[in-house]
Design an enzyme around this catalytic site. Structure first.
Site, short mmCIF file in Angstrom:
data_model
loop_
_atom_site.label_atom_id
_atom_site.label_comp_id
_atom_site.label_asym_id
_atom_site.label_seq_id
_atom_site.Cartn_x
_atom_site.Cartn_y
_atom_site.Cartn_z
CB SER A 61 76.73 22.80 41.80
OG SER A 61 76.98 22.99 40.43
N1 SAH Z 1 79.98 22.64 38.83
C1 SAH Z 1 80.15 24.06 38.61
C2 SAH Z 1 78.84 24.60 38.08
C3 SAH Z 1 78.95 25.91 37.41
S1 SAH Z 1 77.43 26.54 36.79
C4 SAH Z 1 80.51 24.69 39.94
O1 SAH Z 1 80.12 24.13 40.97
O2 SAH Z 1 81.14 25.75 39.98
C5 SAH Z 1 77.40 25.88 35.14
C6 SAH Z 1 78.45 26.38 34.22
O3 SAH Z 1 78.16 25.84 32.93
C7 SAH Z 1 78.53 27.89 34.02
O4 SAH Z 1 79.81 28.33 34.37
C8 SAH Z 1 78.26 28.10 32.53
O5 SAH Z 1 79.02 29.14 31.95
C9 SAH Z 1 78.64 26.75 31.96
N2 SAH Z 1 78.04 26.39 30.67
C10 SAH Z 1 76.79 26.61 30.22
N3 SAH Z 1 76.62 26.09 28.99
C11 SAH Z 1 77.81 25.53 28.64
C12 SAH Z 1 78.28 24.82 27.48
N4 SAH Z 1 77.51 24.59 26.42
N5 SAH Z 1 79.56 24.37 27.49
C13 SAH Z 1 80.37 24.59 28.55
N6 SAH Z 1 79.99 25.26 29.66
C14 SAH Z 1 78.72 25.71 29.71
#
Ligand code: SAH
Length: 213
Positions: A61
């Site tokens: 993010s």
């Molecule tokens: N805060 C994290 C954001 C990662 S992007 C960072 O800064 O690295 C969002 C993430 O949510 C992705 O890795 C994706 O695989 C995950 N995601 C999507 N749907 C999900 C769900 N239902 N349960 C858990 N993770 C999920």
């Protein structure tokens, strides 16, 4: 590149200038080495105002969003936080710097393992990371003082509201695939008070209470 200088500049130009005031959040953002949460080829861009690829078609993010969310969660020492979408683990580290006990769910096994290893190697030993569908929350560990969803949901996932403690805060991007509103809900008795924190663009939340894949 002097990463410490880059971090200070990120805090001043992207966070303070855009209205982040929480001193603990600013301290955490100045401390955590964001470049170590992306591959080496991207280190030079790690302190810019953007999300970056982390593999598996997912992104870390944007720093401003991480700070805005961390501030909105109003965390106090030792409070229990559920994070949905561990991704790189960067936000997990920020929440831990704020003294929270973090329970984090990631649906992608590769990313979850990588984040777990990375956090361990950086000295963040007490994050509970689980592989699974976080859109239904983590019932066994509820209630939570705060819940953050780091992926965009079509609607507010009802199980997450249920798993909030009294006065608990839920921050979740809700809306279309390419354009969401960051919503904050605060639980007060049987009702929940909602506020909009602004527009945002997150990757999609995939799961039972999210998009269907
Ligand atoms: N805060 C994290 C954001 C990662 S992007 C960072 O800064 O690295 C969002 C993430 O949510 C992705 O890795 C994706 O695989 C995950 N995601 C999507 N749907 C999900 C769900 N239902 N349960 C858990 N993770 C999920």
């Amino acid at each position: 590149m002097d990463y410490a200088v880059a971090r200070q500049r990120m805090v001043a130009e992207q966070l303070v200038r855009r209205g982040i005031t929480h001193s603990g959040v600013l301290r955490a953002m100045a401390k955590v080495h964001r470049h170590l949460f992306v591959e080496e080829a991207l280190w030079g861009r790690a302190y810019g105002n953007c999300s970056l690829p982390i593999g598996e078609k997912q992104t870390i993010s944007q720093p401003f969003m991480v700070a805005l969310i961390a501030e909105a969660l109003e965390l106090e020492e030792d409070q229990r936080v559920l994070e949905i979408g561990t991704g790189s683990g960067y936000q997990t580290a920020i929440l831990m710097e704020l003294g929270a006990k973090v329970y984090s769910i990631e649906r992608n096994r590769t990313l979850a393992l990588r984040a777990q290893r990375r956090l361990e190697s950086l000295g963040y030993h007490h994050a509970w990371i689980r592989v699974g569908d976080g859109s239904v929350g983590w019932k066994e560990k509820a209630p939570f003082d705060a819940i953050v969803v780091s992926a965009g949901a079509p609607t507010i996932p009802a199980p997450l509201v249920e798993q909030l403690a009294e006065n608990g805060r839920l921050v979740v991007p809700v809306g279309q695939l390419q354009n969401q509103v960051l919503k904050k809900g605060t639980k007060r008795g049987a009702s929940i008070h909602w506020a909009d924190l602004g527009n945002c663009v997150f990757v999609k939340l995939i799961g039972q209470q999210g998009w269907k894949g």
